[in-house]
Scaffold this motif. Structure first.
Motif, PDB file in Angstrom:
ATOM      1  N   SER A  26      10.737 134.739  -3.788  1.00 13.13           N
ATOM      2  CA  SER A  26      10.868 136.195  -3.666  1.00 13.13           C
ATOM      3  C   SER A  26      12.172 136.584  -2.981  1.00 13.13           C
ATOM      4  CB  SER A  26       9.698 136.749  -2.857  1.00 13.13           C
ATOM      5  OG  SER A  26       9.758 136.266  -1.516  1.00 13.13           O
ATOM      6  N   ASN A  51      11.120 140.555 -10.510  1.00 13.32           N
ATOM      7  CA  ASN A  51      11.539 141.888 -10.059  1.00 13.32           C
ATOM      8  C   ASN A  51      10.498 142.875 -10.561  1.00 13.32           C
ATOM      9  OD1 ASN A  51      12.704 144.414  -9.646  1.00 13.32           O
ATOM     10  ND2 ASN A  51      14.769 143.747 -10.180  1.00 13.32           N
ATOM     11  N   SER A  53      10.200 146.017  -9.868  1.00 10.16           N
ATOM     12  CA  SER A  53      10.714 147.393  -9.995  1.00 10.16           C
ATOM     13  C   SER A  53       9.901 148.379  -9.156  1.00 10.16           C
ATOM     14  CB  SER A  53      10.709 147.840 -11.468  1.00 10.16           C
ATOM     15  OG  SER A  53      11.387 146.919 -12.283  1.00 10.16           O
ATOM     16  N   ARG A  55      10.596 148.869  -5.661  1.00  4.55           N
ATOM     17  CA  ARG A  55      11.343 149.355  -4.496  1.00  4.55           C
ATOM     18  C   ARG A  55      12.794 149.706  -4.850  1.00  4.55           C
ATOM     19  NH1 ARG A  55      11.999 145.098  -1.507  1.00  4.55           N
ATOM     20  NH2 ARG A  55      10.981 143.634  -2.915  1.00  4.55           N
ATOM     21  N   SER A  59      14.560 146.152  -4.723  1.00  2.00           N
ATOM     22  CA  SER A  59      14.067 145.117  -5.634  1.00  2.00           C
ATOM     23  C   SER A  59      15.216 144.444  -6.370  1.00  2.00           C
ATOM     24  CB  SER A  59      13.101 145.733  -6.654  1.00  2.00           C
ATOM     25  OG  SER A  59      11.913 146.183  -6.032  1.00  2.00           O
ATOM     26  N   ASP A  62      16.976 142.039  -4.091  1.00  4.19           N
ATOM     27  CA  ASP A  62      16.262 140.770  -3.938  1.00  4.19           C
ATOM     28  C   ASP A  62      16.624 139.820  -5.077  1.00  4.19           C
ATOM     29  OD1 ASP A  62      15.024 141.808  -1.717  1.00  4.19           O
ATOM     30  OD2 ASP A  62      13.110 142.221  -2.722  1.00  4.19           O
ATOM     31  N   THR A  81      12.067 141.014 -15.109  1.00  4.36           N
ATOM     32  CA  THR A  81      11.852 142.358 -14.572  1.00  4.36           C
ATOM     33  C   THR A  81      10.636 142.979 -15.250  1.00  4.36           C
ATOM     34  OG1 THR A  81      14.217 142.654 -14.159  1.00  4.36           O
ATOM     35  CG2 THR A  81      12.867 144.645 -14.237  1.00  4.36           C
ATOM     36  N   ASP A 181      11.220 142.340   3.012  1.00  8.06           N
ATOM     37  CA  ASP A 181      10.548 143.336   2.182  1.00  8.06           C
ATOM     38  C   ASP A 181      10.071 144.468   3.083  1.00  8.06           C
ATOM     39  OD1 ASP A 181       8.846 144.852   0.611  1.00  8.06           O
ATOM     40  OD2 ASP A 181       7.926 143.129  -0.386  1.00  8.06           O
TER      41      ASP A 181
END
Length: 434
Positions: A26, A51, A53, A55, A59, A62, A81, A181
């Motif tokens: 992550s 991912n 999607s 945040r 995201s 990250d 994603t 996170d």
């Protein structure tokens, strides 16, 4: 920690050596540390990053970070994603559940498509303690208190023996970078509330809580293993497999102590929502049943019959040409010069009375036929009752029909109207290959 991790791998996860291992990364400290530890042990690894999607730019950041980690360590990386909110709305599930389903489905695809042997996740001892409290708060059996399994099929969790503190100390000592996170600081979710508020309090009052928890968990696992061994013996004693269903002998089960508890252990994995309804079947009338999303449990005289739920069985219909069919069941059709030995799985018919193609379908309410050797007709439902077939057995019955007239209850009885007589010129032999 590296020394202890190396020893842990050698003693418990030596099967990872020489295999292709995919790490769920992550970008958080746990998965970053796992990546560095396995890299230092020269295990063959690749990273897989989702991912979701959820945040926005965070995201995407990250994903960029994990990609950079892979490039720096010169290891392969897979990214995907997801539109998690859309999937959650379509499936009518929570965002958390949607993300979990999307994640593991994709991991399975990567494992399969690129020939990876194992998926490594960075769950650690604190995660295990949190899971223990979550299951305890929701109500669970012994199995729910034994925690996160170290290995579950292809999913391997080599950090479960290590605490969050050990992982953080390793990351800081080796000057590793990771992503935080922001949602981990919100107490909207039970796990976060336990992590941020409840467990720190326990650690303050008892600094050995993780050590003691691990010892308790080992004891619980040992107890569960003992139960599993006993249940295996009970299974052989009270359950028999017939075709594609399982038959539980009620009398044999009730002769054993703790009947309800044994019944629970035997059937707990089939998702029956109301356990009292399952237990009550032991003394219920024949025909009573309990359903889960996937299985049916039916009381039939002195036994319980467990079978998978047949979806829309009445809608199945297949054309049967003169050469026969191989699916959904195999029917061999041949010309014959004489009637052979009579068997339930083979019938001999007057060819001129048949109109091909025939149809193969499930029986329907209202179906009737003229049983071979009898003068009058009989409803199939009455025939099944006379044959003492259970509800699950009746559901699996196929009938061969000619212009909606029942020719043969496959494997049971043919219709007398199609029998071979002294006037028959051509004989058709139909065999059900079970």
């Amino acid at each position: 920690m590296l020394t202890n991790f190396k020893k842990h791998i050698e003693e418990n996860f030596s099967f990872l050596k020489g295999k292709k291992n995919l790490i769920a990364c992550s970008g958080g400290v746990d998965s970053v540390v796992l990546t560095h530890l396995t890299k230092n042990l020269n295990l063959e690894i690749a990273l897989a990053h989702c991912n979701f999607s959820l945040r926005g730019e965070e995201s995407d950041g990250d994903e960029q970070f994990v990609t950079a980690v892979a490039e720096k360590l010169d290891i392969p990386i897979f990214t995907e994603t997801f539109d998690t909110h859309k999937y959650a709305d379509e499936q009518k599930v929570s965002t958390q559940m949607a993300a979990r389903t999307l994640r593991y489905n994709w991991f399975e695809e990567v494992l399969s498509n690129f020939n990876y042997d194992y998926l490594l996740t960075a769950h650690h001892l604190d995660d295990d303690l949190e899971t223990f409290f979550i299951n305890l708060s929701r109500g669970t059996g012994l199995n729910g208190l034994t925690g996160i399994p170290k290995k579950n099929h292809k999913v391997v969790r080599p950090l479960l023996n290590f605490s969050r503190e050990e992982i953080m100390n390793y990351a800081e000592a080796n000057k590793l970078k990771w992503r935080e996170d922001s949602t981990n600081q919100k107490t909207d979710y039970l796990r976060n509330k336990l992590r941020l508020e409840v467990i720190p309090y326990f650690k303050e009052t008892n600094e050995n809580i993780l050590k003691n928890f691990k010892k308790t968990q080992d004891n619980l696992i040992a107890s569960q293993n003992l139960i599993d061994d006993y249940i295996s013996l009970v299974y052989k004693l009270v359950i028999s497999k017939k075709s594609d269903s399982y038959h539980l002998n009620i009398q044999k089960l009730q002769e054993l102590p703790h009947t309800d508890e044994l019944l629970y252990e035997l059937l707990k994995d089939f998702g029956f929502p109301e356990w009292n309804d399952v237990s009550n079947l032991l003394d219920a009338q024949t025909g009573k049943q309990v359903l889960s999303k996937t299985h049916r449990l039916l009381k039939n005289r002195d036994e319980l019959i467990l079978s998978e739920v047949v979806k829309n069985p009445k809608e199945e219909e297949y054309l049967v040409p003169e050469e026969g069919i191989s699916a959904p069941i195999k029917l061999e059709i041949n010309q014959s010069i004489a009637i052979g030995e009579t068997e339930k799985n083979t019938i001999y018919l007057d060819a001129e009375k048949l109109n091909f193609p025939l149809k193969l379908r499930r029986w329907k309410k209202g179906d009737s036929f003229k049983p071979f050797g009898m003068s009058g007709s009989k409803k199939l439902s009455k025939f099944f009752k006379d044959e003492k077939l259970s509800a699950t057995e009746k559901e699996k019955i196929w009938v061969l029909v000619d212009k909606n007239k029942v020719v043969w209850i496959v494997g049971k009885r043919m219709d007398d109207s199609y029998k071979v007589t002294d006037k028959t010129e051509k004989i058709v032999e139909i065999t059900y290959v079970s």
